[in-house]
Design a protein around this motif. Sequence first.
Motif, PDB file in Angstrom:
ATOM      1  N   THR A 200      11.974  18.445  -5.828  1.00  0.00           N
ATOM      2  CA  THR A 200      11.593  18.306  -4.425  1.00  0.00           C
ATOM      3  C   THR A 200      10.417  19.217  -4.098  1.00  0.00           C
ATOM      4  N   ALA A 201      10.450  20.436  -4.645  1.00  0.00           N
ATOM      5  CA  ALA A 201       9.356  21.373  -4.410  1.00  0.00           C
ATOM      6  C   ALA A 201       8.041  20.861  -5.001  1.00  0.00           C
ATOM      7  N   LEU A 202       8.114  20.055  -6.056  1.00  0.00           N
ATOM      8  CA  LEU A 202       6.914  19.482  -6.664  1.00  0.00           C
ATOM      9  C   LEU A 202       6.418  18.244  -5.923  1.00  0.00           C
ATOM     10  N   GLY A 203       7.191  17.771  -4.932  1.00  0.00           N
ATOM     11  CA  GLY A 203       6.710  16.658  -4.125  1.00  0.00           C
ATOM     12  C   GLY A 203       7.534  15.399  -4.172  1.00  0.00           C
ATOM     13  N   ALA A 204       8.680  15.395  -4.875  1.00  0.00           N
ATOM     14  CA  ALA A 204       9.511  14.195  -4.920  1.00  0.00           C
ATOM     15  C   ALA A 204       9.913  13.789  -3.503  1.00  0.00           C
ATOM     16  N   ASP A 205       9.890  12.491  -3.213  1.00  0.00           N
ATOM     17  CA  ASP A 205      10.266  11.981  -1.898  1.00  0.00           C
ATOM     18  C   ASP A 205      11.773  11.934  -1.705  1.00  0.00           C
ATOM     19  N   GLY A 206      12.506  12.086  -2.769  1.00  0.00           N
ATOM     20  CA  GLY A 206      13.958  12.163  -2.711  1.00  0.00           C
ATOM     21  C   GLY A 206      14.476  12.565  -4.072  1.00  0.00           C
ATOM     22  N   ALA A 207      15.444  13.480  -4.113  1.00  0.00           N
ATOM     23  CA  ALA A 207      16.049  13.919  -5.374  1.00  0.00           C
ATOM     24  C   ALA A 207      17.557  13.707  -5.252  1.00  0.00           C
ATOM     25  N   PHE A 208      18.130  12.932  -6.155  1.00  0.00           N
ATOM     26  CA  PHE A 208      19.499  12.461  -6.021  1.00  0.00           C
ATOM     27  C   PHE A 208      20.315  12.784  -7.266  1.00  0.00           C
ATOM     28  N   GLU A 209      21.614  12.885  -7.080  1.00  0.00           N
ATOM     29  CA  GLU A 209      22.535  12.996  -8.211  1.00  0.00           C
ATOM     30  C   GLU A 209      22.378  11.769  -9.091  1.00  0.00           C
ATOM     31  N   SER A 210      22.590  11.948 -10.374  1.00  0.00           N
ATOM     32  CA  SER A 210      22.510  10.809 -11.284  1.00  0.00           C
ATOM     33  C   SER A 210      23.491   9.732 -10.847  1.00  0.00           C
ATOM     34  N   GLY A 211      23.006   8.507 -10.747  1.00  0.00           N
ATOM     35  CA  GLY A 211      23.854   7.388 -10.359  1.00  0.00           C
ATOM     36  C   GLY A 211      23.969   7.154  -8.874  1.00  0.00           C
ATOM     37  N   ALA A 212      23.371   8.009  -8.040  1.00  0.00           N
ATOM     38  CA  ALA A 212      23.506   7.872  -6.585  1.00  0.00           C
ATOM     39  C   ALA A 212      22.701   6.678  -6.069  1.00  0.00           C
ATOM     40  N   ARG A 213      23.169   6.133  -4.956  1.00  0.00           N
ATOM     41  CA  ARG A 213      22.460   5.033  -4.313  1.00  0.00           C
ATOM     42  C   ARG A 213      21.154   5.544  -3.707  1.00  0.00           C
TER      43      ARG A 213
END
Length: 324
Positions: A200-213
């Motif tokens: 997220t700090a690098l700019g990801a628009d969303g960071a989710f648990e593996s397998g999350a919707r």
Amino acid sequence: MLAAAAVSLHPDAPLDGLSLGEQPEPAPPDGWATVTVRAASLNHHDLFSLRGVGLPADRLPMILGCDAAGVTAEGEEVVVHAVIGDPAAGAGDETLDPRRTLLSELHPGTLAERVAVPRRNLVPKPAGLTWEEAACLPTAWLTAYRMVVSRAGLPAAGGGTLLVQGAGGGVATAALLIGKAAGHTVFVTSRDEGKRARATALGADGAFESGARLPKRVDAVIETVGAATWSHSVKSLRPGGRIVVSGATSGPNPPAELTRIFFLQLSVVGSTMGSRDELVDLLAFLERTGVRPPVHQVRPLSAARAAFEQLAGGDVFGKLVLTP
């Protein structure tokens, strides 16, 4: 010269075959050049080699390492292209040459004070890149660039949506940064909360648990994990979307998901490394956008074993670099 080499193969305990010590100096044939290595980076390919994947026992000892940046005898500052192949045998792309190989598979690799490579494999190093940054590019970053820019089918002007599975690895981190710099929306997954936070700090628009919707289905998925994430990758695609696969660190035989693939007209595209031309394009892309590879840690070559232990342990975000 000092080098890190595979001296024996151990499928279940790869570091048992790692040796740090004196190895013969390069003896380049006609058309090759010797590069004095200023920095080299580790890849999971090195661990696979120590396990005997792609490296038979009759080639031992083999100096490990695919990636390096350094200086030629003529004083040229260069990045070393790791793929040794004939573009003419691959319709202009050496990665499609059936006989292509990587440094450290047939020819001694880059985790050494000096390495010999074909002159064609020398690419000028931009002055704006440090030695350590340049050494991160030829495998993980080039692989990611090919996947995101050449193979994912995303709009060249940006505006696409991309899922990167397994945030934290070298290819995944590169794919995130390249995707964002190219103007796309990028989601990432990881089982590790800390790695999600760093993504997220690098700019990801969303960071989710593996397998999350996900908030929405994506145009393309960057898949390097394999069995553990494959079903999620297929289910995360919009109709007509594309999975680009370059690895399977969790296992090579994921469930096929064939019904969903044909019913939604999904594409599964393989991708391996990248060409010299794409490495040139990647360097220009980094200069133009200001993106730089995150370096997790820099150690001297004499501390190679500690770096390998860290890579094998998986507690890495970005690249591990060794400096002779």
